[in-house]
Write a protein that holds these residues in place. Structure first.
Motif, short mmCIF file in Angstrom:
data_model
loop_
_atom_site.label_atom_id
_atom_site.label_comp_id
_atom_site.label_asym_id
_atom_site.label_seq_id
_atom_site.Cartn_x
_atom_site.Cartn_y
_atom_site.Cartn_z
N TYR A 85 69.50 -16.25 12.51
CA TYR A 85 69.41 -16.12 13.96
C TYR A 85 68.68 -14.84 14.37
O TYR A 85 67.93 -14.83 15.35
N ASP A 86 68.90 -13.75 13.63
CA ASP A 86 68.21 -12.50 13.96
C ASP A 86 66.69 -12.67 13.85
O ASP A 86 65.93 -12.21 14.71
N VAL A 87 66.26 -13.34 12.77
CA VAL A 87 64.82 -13.56 12.58
C VAL A 87 64.27 -14.50 13.65
O VAL A 87 63.24 -14.23 14.28
N LEU A 88 64.96 -15.64 13.86
CA LEU A 88 64.49 -16.61 14.84
C LEU A 88 64.46 -16.02 16.25
O LEU A 88 63.55 -16.32 17.03
N THR A 89 65.45 -15.19 16.58
CA THR A 89 65.49 -14.59 17.91
C THR A 89 64.24 -13.76 18.17
O THR A 89 63.61 -13.86 19.23
N GLU A 90 63.86 -12.96 17.19
CA GLU A 90 62.68 -12.10 17.38
C GLU A 90 61.40 -12.91 17.42
O GLU A 90 60.52 -12.65 18.25
N LEU A 91 61.28 -13.90 16.55
CA LEU A 91 60.05 -14.71 16.51
C LEU A 91 59.91 -15.57 17.76
O LEU A 91 58.81 -15.67 18.33
N GLU A 92 61.00 -16.21 18.19
CA GLU A 92 60.92 -17.04 19.39
C GLU A 92 60.70 -16.19 20.64
O GLU A 92 60.02 -16.62 21.57
N SER A 93 61.28 -15.00 20.66
CA SER A 93 61.07 -14.11 21.81
C SER A 93 59.60 -13.68 21.88
O SER A 93 59.02 -13.58 22.97
N LEU A 94 59.00 -13.44 20.72
CA LEU A 94 57.57 -13.12 20.68
C LEU A 94 56.76 -14.29 21.21
O LEU A 94 55.84 -14.12 22.02
N HIS A 183 67.41 -21.95 29.72
CA HIS A 183 66.13 -22.62 29.47
C HIS A 183 65.30 -22.73 30.75
O HIS A 183 64.08 -22.53 30.74
N ARG A 184 65.96 -23.02 31.85
CA ARG A 184 65.25 -23.14 33.13
C ARG A 184 64.68 -21.79 33.56
O ARG A 184 63.55 -21.70 34.06
N LEU A 185 65.43 -20.71 33.34
CA LEU A 185 64.96 -19.37 33.68
C LEU A 185 63.75 -18.97 32.82
O LEU A 185 62.80 -18.37 33.31
N VAL A 186 63.81 -19.33 31.55
CA VAL A 186 62.68 -19.05 30.65
C VAL A 186 61.45 -19.82 31.10
O VAL A 186 60.34 -19.27 31.16
N TYR A 187 61.65 -21.09 31.41
CA TYR A 187 60.53 -21.92 31.89
C TYR A 187 59.90 -21.31 33.14
O TYR A 187 58.66 -21.19 33.24
N ALA A 195 56.07 -12.05 31.53
CA ALA A 195 56.36 -11.97 30.10
C ALA A 195 57.65 -11.21 29.81
O ALA A 195 58.41 -11.59 28.92
N LYS A 196 57.90 -10.14 30.56
CA LYS A 196 59.09 -9.32 30.31
C LYS A 196 60.37 -10.13 30.55
O LYS A 196 61.29 -10.14 29.72
N VAL A 197 60.43 -10.80 31.69
CA VAL A 197 61.61 -11.61 32.00
C VAL A 197 61.75 -12.77 31.02
O VAL A 197 62.86 -13.07 30.54
N ALA A 198 60.65 -13.42 30.69
CA ALA A 198 60.68 -14.55 29.76
C ALA A 198 61.23 -14.11 28.40
O ALA A 198 62.14 -14.74 27.84
N ARG A 199 60.70 -13.00 27.91
CA ARG A 199 61.12 -12.53 26.58
C ARG A 199 62.58 -12.10 26.58
O ARG A 199 63.35 -12.48 25.70
N GLU A 200 62.98 -11.31 27.57
CA GLU A 200 64.35 -10.79 27.59
C GLU A 200 65.37 -11.90 27.83
O GLU A 200 66.45 -11.89 27.23
N THR A 201 65.02 -12.85 28.69
CA THR A 201 65.94 -13.96 28.97
C THR A 201 66.13 -14.81 27.72
O THR A 201 67.26 -15.19 27.39
N HIS A 202 65.03 -15.09 27.03
CA HIS A 202 65.15 -15.92 25.83
C HIS A 202 65.91 -15.18 24.73
O HIS A 202 66.73 -15.78 24.02
N ARG A 203 65.66 -13.89 24.61
CA ARG A 203 66.36 -13.11 23.58
C ARG A 203 67.87 -13.11 23.85
O ARG A 203 68.67 -13.32 22.94
N ASP A 204 68.26 -12.89 25.09
CA ASP A 204 69.68 -12.91 25.45
C ASP A 204 70.30 -14.28 25.20
O ASP A 204 71.44 -14.39 24.74
#
Length: 225
Positions: A85-94, A183-187, A195-204
């Motif tokens: 999960y740690d790896v996937l979180t960083e890669l998906e957030s990127l 998911h809706r917030l990320v979309y 980008a900042k909101v998308a990345r931080e929301t998905h990471r959280d």
């Protein structure tokens, strides 16, 4: 009009698919040991095809080939899942950050939106299997929109382990309504180019999902050892 012809599945692909489905469906229990000949009989396939499938699934962390002891279905380890999960979180957030910067038009994001809509319908119907399927589609499309083929490759290698952990805990966790909201917030953030909101929301979102699944795996760990 020419019809699209789909390439038939090879015997090797079929062996890989059927063996992985038996693992995900619980037909091969976590921690159980099997002989190559036994799996070949279960799948009605040659031992050569089974061996090829086992080697592929060993690379994905689902099986372990042990000399003179046969094939072991790797148990779900909370510690291993934390690392995944740690790896996937960083890669998906990127990938989420890159997708938001790509200035996609709304039509480019339709598959992402459709996956969220399907998740909403699944929650309304309390159909967790349909929800899991739509969730898979959302994350796959999100990574694709990030436009980095190496990220896609690494995420694909690890996704089966996450899928297995999620299926194991899906019916013992709270109804994933918050996941749909995230998911809706990320979309929306990707569509608005934030980008900042998308990345931080998905990471959280990913970290929250991790905490739920790891806690459930730890609570029921004896079942899977």
């Amino acid at each position: 009009m020419n019809k699209v012809r789909h390439k038939p599945m090879s015997n090797s692909q079929r062996a890989l698919l059927e063996l992985s489905e038996k693992i995900f469906a619980g037909g091969l229990a976590p921690g159980s040991d099997h002989l190559e000949s036994e799996l070949a009989e279960k799948l009605n396939m040659s031992r050569t095809l089974v061996r090829e499938a086992v080697l592929m699934l060993e690379g994905q962390g689902l099986l372990e080939l042990r000399p003179r002891k046969g094939i072991r279905v790797v148990p779900l380890s909370p510690e291993d899942m934390e690392e995944v999960y740690d790896v996937l979180t960083e890669l998906e957030s990127l990938a989420t950050d890159r997708a938001a910067r790509a200035a996609y038009k709304e039509d480019d994001l339709k598959h992402l939106s459709e996956a969220i809509d399907d998740m909403d319908v699944a929650i309304a119907n309390r159909d967790l299997d349909a929800w899991a399927n739509a969730d898979d589609r959302f994350h796959t499309e999100l990574v694709r929109l990030g436009g980095n083929s190496r990220v896609e490759t690494i995420v694909h290698m690890m996704s089966d382990q996450v899928r297995r952990a999620r299926l194991t805990t899906l019916f013992t966790r709270p109804l994933p309504t918050k996941s749909n909201e995230d998911h809706r917030l990320v979309y929306d953030a990707i569509k608005n180019g934030d980008a900042k909101v998308a990345r931080e929301t998905h990471r959280d979102h990913r970290m929250h999902a991790k905490s739920i699944i790891i806690e459930l795996l730890r609570r029921h760990r004896l079942r899977f050892l």
